[in-house]
Design an enzyme around this catalytic site. Structure first.
Site, short mmCIF file in Angstrom:
data_model
loop_
_atom_site.label_atom_id
_atom_site.label_comp_id
_atom_site.label_asym_id
_atom_site.label_seq_id
_atom_site.Cartn_x
_atom_site.Cartn_y
_atom_site.Cartn_z
N GLU A 97 -5.50 -0.20 2.00
CA GLU A 97 -4.96 -1.55 2.17
C GLU A 97 -3.79 -1.55 3.15
O GLU A 97 -3.03 -0.58 3.21
CB GLU A 97 -4.51 -2.10 0.80
CG GLU A 97 -5.72 -2.37 -0.08
CD GLU A 97 -5.40 -2.78 -1.51
OE1 GLU A 97 -6.30 -3.31 -2.18
OE2 GLU A 97 -4.27 -2.56 -1.97
N CYS A 110 2.80 -3.18 7.08
CA CYS A 110 2.96 -2.12 6.08
C CYS A 110 1.63 -1.37 6.03
O CYS A 110 0.60 -1.93 5.65
CB CYS A 110 3.30 -2.75 4.73
SG CYS A 110 3.38 -1.55 3.40
N CYS A 117 -3.26 8.67 -3.40
CA CYS A 117 -2.00 9.40 -3.22
C CYS A 117 -2.00 10.63 -4.09
O CYS A 117 -2.54 10.61 -5.20
CB CYS A 117 -0.82 8.50 -3.60
SG CYS A 117 0.80 9.20 -3.16
N CYS A 121 3.93 9.14 -9.16
CA CYS A 121 4.99 8.23 -9.59
C CYS A 121 4.42 7.27 -10.64
O CYS A 121 3.44 6.57 -10.38
CB CYS A 121 5.52 7.43 -8.40
SG CYS A 121 6.07 8.50 -7.04
N CYS A 124 3.87 3.36 -9.97
CA CYS A 124 3.16 2.91 -8.76
C CYS A 124 1.65 2.85 -8.99
O CYS A 124 1.06 3.83 -9.46
CB CYS A 124 3.48 3.86 -7.60
SG CYS A 124 2.63 3.43 -6.08
N CYS A 340 5.01 -3.91 -2.80
CA CYS A 340 5.23 -2.46 -2.97
C CYS A 340 4.70 -2.00 -4.31
O CYS A 340 4.99 -2.59 -5.34
CB CYS A 340 6.72 -2.14 -2.97
SG CYS A 340 7.52 -2.32 -1.42
N1 SAH Z 1 4.88 7.45 -0.79
C1 SAH Z 1 5.88 6.77 -0.02
C2 SAH Z 1 5.43 5.44 0.55
C3 SAH Z 1 4.65 4.49 -0.34
S1 SAH Z 1 5.50 3.61 -1.59
C4 SAH Z 1 7.15 6.62 -0.82
O1 SAH Z 1 7.15 7.00 -1.99
O2 SAH Z 1 8.15 6.20 -0.28
C5 SAH Z 1 6.53 2.45 -0.83
C6 SAH Z 1 7.71 2.02 -1.72
O3 SAH Z 1 7.27 1.22 -2.83
C7 SAH Z 1 8.43 3.21 -2.35
O4 SAH Z 1 9.80 3.07 -2.28
C8 SAH Z 1 7.93 3.14 -3.77
O5 SAH Z 1 8.76 3.83 -4.63
C9 SAH Z 1 7.90 1.67 -4.00
N2 SAH Z 1 7.14 1.27 -5.19
C10 SAH Z 1 6.17 1.96 -5.83
N3 SAH Z 1 5.73 1.27 -6.91
C11 SAH Z 1 6.44 0.13 -6.96
C12 SAH Z 1 6.41 -1.01 -7.82
N4 SAH Z 1 5.58 -1.09 -8.85
N5 SAH Z 1 7.28 -2.02 -7.55
C13 SAH Z 1 8.10 -1.96 -6.48
N6 SAH Z 1 8.14 -0.93 -5.63
C14 SAH Z 1 7.34 0.11 -5.85
#
Ligand code: SAH
Length: 352
Positions: A97, A110, A117, A121, A124, A340
């Site tokens: 996406e 973006c 991935c 986390c 996420c 995000c």
């Molecule tokens: N793997 C990379 C890039 C993808 S995530 C990273 O970790 O930076 C992009 C951003 O979205 C990151 O800061 C991540 O922590 C955040 N993110 C992930 N899940 C989220 C959620 N449920 N709500 C808001 N931000 C989130």
């Protein structure tokens, strides 16, 4: 894909030198390679017959040896705040996406760097997909080109910024991400300063990146400056402690002189105490940095709940008191799961 195409090479896996070697081998002039390279990486051609300054026989020669694998925008969804989410089909049928986020003056793309991935986390949505494969430079480049076209079409202006904050961990697909950034800055004439690579923080790769003296921005998803808490919400981080991460960031700053942006989510009962705030302030003081507090976007799983406004305010005040720049970012595209952490290839209806 036809059986014939399966045996042909993807021409975009060749760099300029390899293209030159191909033309030399086929007794063609070297400047043909430059022309083809321009078609591929500046004009974003997806078919050899678009290459109108090549003779028919040269185009046929290319066609017998190569394919141009490319993405297709499968579905599009538009949020009430104008954010556009694209489901992108890759040549092998997998999907990622990409999101176009317009504001009054900017258009930010973006983009994704991996299918799924490899990190875990817990907050996420993408982590639920597991890593299926890395994206190739052309697949990242194509996402940017598609979003650039969308931005011109819907908002009357080209892309102004690119963030690697879609699916995947860019530094786990290091080589291809760097190659893509090169092609994107060349192809779109976009300054690397307008590109941000967001990483969950892999110290070795941050140092490697710093050694290349890149001119793009680095963002690190910190979310907690307390080891135990960070290990709990980002389990992979047990292999990368905060101290080692800090050192790699200091190294990055020494070499690039570019401030790090820490991305930070705040949840009830996880990182909403005074101790959490103080840990973050102390961490930020040790390396030139700024903080982006991101609004938490709920996913379909996990028991996370965004912190109260007053906790966010307390973070903000403490950081400002320590003269650390902090911004609180409202999410975009929430109603279509484009924000995000919400990118998880959910089935979405075709635009009517
Ligand atoms: N793997 C990379 C890039 C993808 S995530 C990273 O970790 O930076 C992009 C951003 O979205 C990151 O800061 C991540 O922590 C955040 N993110 C992930 N899940 C989220 C959620 N449920 N709500 C808001 N931000 C989130």
């Amino acid at each position: 894909m036809s059986a014939e195409n399966a045996t042909k090479r993807d021409i975009r896996a060749l760099d300029l030198q390899a293209l030159k070697a191909f033309f030399a081998q086929h007794n063609q002039q070297a400047f043909r390679a430059n022309q083809v390279y321009q078609w591929l990486w500046q004009k974003g051609a997806h078919h050899f017959d678009e290459m109108t300054n090549l003779s028919k026989s040269t185009r046929e020669l290319l066609d017998t040896h190569f394919v141009i694998n490319h993405i297709a925008v499968d579905r599009q969804q538009r949020s009430s705040d104008q954010t556009i989410k694209n489901a992108i089909r890759l040549h092998d049928g997998l999907t990622v996406e990409s999101v176009l986020i317009p504001t009054e003056t900017r258009s930010t793309a973006c983009v994704s760097s991996q299918v799924g991935c490899s990190l875990d986390c817990t907050f996420c949505a993408t982590s639920q997909l597991k890593r299926m494969r890395n994206l190739n430079p052309d697949e990242i480049y194509d996402q940017v080109m598609a979003l650039d076209r969308q931005s011109q079409l819907y908002f009357g202006r080209p892309l102004s910024n690119i963030v690697f904050m879609g699916m995947g961990e860019p530094l786990m697909n290091y080589k291809n991400v760097i190659a893509a950034v090169e092609r994107i800055t060349e192809g779109l004439g976009l300054s690397p300063k307008r590109i941000t690579i967001s990483t969950s923080g892999i110290p070795k790769m941050i140092e490697k990146l710093a050694d290349e003296n890149p001119r793009f921005q680095l963002a690190v998803s910190l979310h907690s400056a307390r080891e135990k808490v960070r290990n709990q919400i980002m389990p992979f981080s047990t292999s990368f402690d905060l101290e080692t991460l800090q050192k790699s960031l200091q190294y990055w700053y020494q070499l690039t002189r570019s401030k790090i942006t820490f991305e930070y989510l705040i949840w009830k009962g996880i990182n909403d105490t005074q101790q959490d705030i103080e840990a973050l302030v102390a961490y930020c003081k040790r390396v030139p940095s700024k903080v982006n507090i991101i609004e938490y976007n709920p996913t379909d799983f996990g028991d996370f709940e965004g912190a109260d406004q007053k906790v966010i305010e307390a973070y903000k005040m403490a950081l400002e008191r320590a003269r650390i720049t902090v911004t609180v970012r409202r999410s975009r595209g929430k109603d279509i799961d484009a924000a995000c952490g919400q990118l998880a290839n959910k089935l979405i209806p075709l635009e009517s």
